[in-house]
Design a protein around this motif. Structure first.
Motif, short mmCIF file in Angstrom:
data_model
loop_
_atom_site.label_atom_id
_atom_site.label_comp_id
_atom_site.label_asym_id
_atom_site.label_seq_id
_atom_site.Cartn_x
_atom_site.Cartn_y
_atom_site.Cartn_z
N THR A 135 0.24 6.92 -18.79
CA THR A 135 0.02 5.49 -18.63
C THR A 135 -0.97 5.18 -17.50
OG1 THR A 135 2.31 5.14 -19.31
CG2 THR A 135 1.17 3.27 -18.32
N THR A 149 5.65 2.61 -18.42
CA THR A 149 5.56 3.00 -19.82
C THR A 149 4.30 2.38 -20.43
OG1 THR A 149 6.91 1.11 -20.49
CG2 THR A 149 8.06 3.18 -20.10
N TRP A 152 4.09 2.76 -26.95
CA TRP A 152 4.43 4.03 -27.59
C TRP A 152 3.88 4.13 -29.00
CZ3 TRP A 152 10.21 3.63 -25.80
CH2 TRP A 152 10.29 4.03 -24.46
N GLY A 171 6.64 6.78 -17.39
CA GLY A 171 7.85 5.97 -17.22
C GLY A 171 9.05 6.44 -18.01
N ILE A 172 9.07 7.72 -18.39
CA ILE A 172 10.18 8.25 -19.18
C ILE A 172 11.34 8.64 -18.28
CG2 ILE A 172 10.87 10.00 -20.87
CD1 ILE A 172 8.77 8.09 -21.92
N ASN A 176 15.53 5.68 -21.50
CA ASN A 176 14.61 5.31 -22.58
C ASN A 176 14.07 6.50 -23.37
OD1 ASN A 176 12.69 6.44 -20.87
ND2 ASN A 176 11.69 4.51 -20.38
N ALA A 180 12.21 6.64 -27.09
CA ALA A 180 10.83 7.10 -27.11
C ALA A 180 10.63 8.25 -28.09
CB ALA A 180 10.41 7.54 -25.70
N SER A 191 8.78 13.86 -17.40
CA SER A 191 9.27 12.83 -16.48
C SER A 191 8.87 13.20 -15.07
CB SER A 191 10.80 12.69 -16.58
OG SER A 191 11.25 11.61 -15.77
#
Length: 228
Positions: A135, A149, A152, A171-172, A176, A180, A191
């Motif tokens: 991102t 995030t 997607w 932003g994982i 979420n 995703a 992450s």
């Protein structure tokens, strides 16, 4: 290939060992960066990577874009895995492959350019081993470790057209990652800030939750369709 689960931004050997104890063996070491300040010195990173040995797939995350610099730096660190975020040219990737057996992950940054440009970046396919979608933060100019995030659906489109594995980042976290993976169907997830505490250290509880949710979701997809 087996799903890639990576945690990036390693700060110490103890942190790396705690992450690996959760079952994660792709560890990212951001160095020679464009925006962010590295969490470790290059000497510290080399010591950690060499201490972990072949049990761990240590990944150099960098904005370097010249083959010689990349191969020499990866050799110094003791890793054959590199994640390239800089504007590298295909011919440099060819030089890397000729010089050394290196697993190359090329970033595709969502939000910095439109979807058409991202699709055009698929020209890197013949020269890389995997893509990672991350991102862009317009406020800082950062293209990774933003905690943000992205759309997607763009990553989903890339997965659909790519012949290379695609890793989803940006932003994982454990809250979420399930949604995703179900939407994007990537070959792996990454992450960084999503498993950190308020001080920027990796939180073993968050790492464990992230790993559990990730493996559970990948297993569900594989059981539902063996070709995924």
């Amino acid at each position: 290939m087996k799903s890639i689960i990576q945690v990036a931004g390693i700060r110490s050997l103890e942190e790396a060992q705690a992450i690996m104890a959760c079952g994660i063996n792709y560890l990212g070491f951001p160095l020679r960066l464009d925006i962010h300040t590295p969490d470790l010195t290059e000497e510290e990173a080399s010591r950690i990577i060499r201490s972990l040995g072949k049990r761990c797939k240590s990944v150099l995350i960098t904005y370097l874009n010249k083959a010689r610099e990349i191969t020499e730096f990866s050799e110094y660190l003791g890793t054959n895995y590199v994640q390239l975020h800089g504007p590298v040219e295909p011919e440099e990737l060819v030089k890397i492959k000729k010089a050394k057996k290196i697993f190359i992950i090329k970033s595709l940054i969502i939000g910095s350019v439109n979807e058409k440009c991202l699709v055009e970046n698929m020209r890197f396919e013949p020269y890389v081993d995997a893509f990672i979608t991350d991102t862009f933060d317009p406020n800082t100019g950062a293209s990774g470790a933003t905690g943000l995030t992205h759309d997607w659906n763009v990553s989903k489109r890339i997965v659909e057209i790519s012949s290379c594995p695609v890793i989803l980042a940006g932003g994982i976290n454990h809250t979420n990652v399930r949604e995703a993976i179900r939407l994007v169907k990537p070959a792996g997830v990454d992450s960084h800030t999503g498993v950190e505490d308020l001080h920027g250290n990796k939180d073993p509880i968050l790492v464990k939750k992230f790993m559990e949710e990730t493996t559970k979701t990948f297993d569900e997809l594989l059981n539902r369709n063996p070709e995924l």
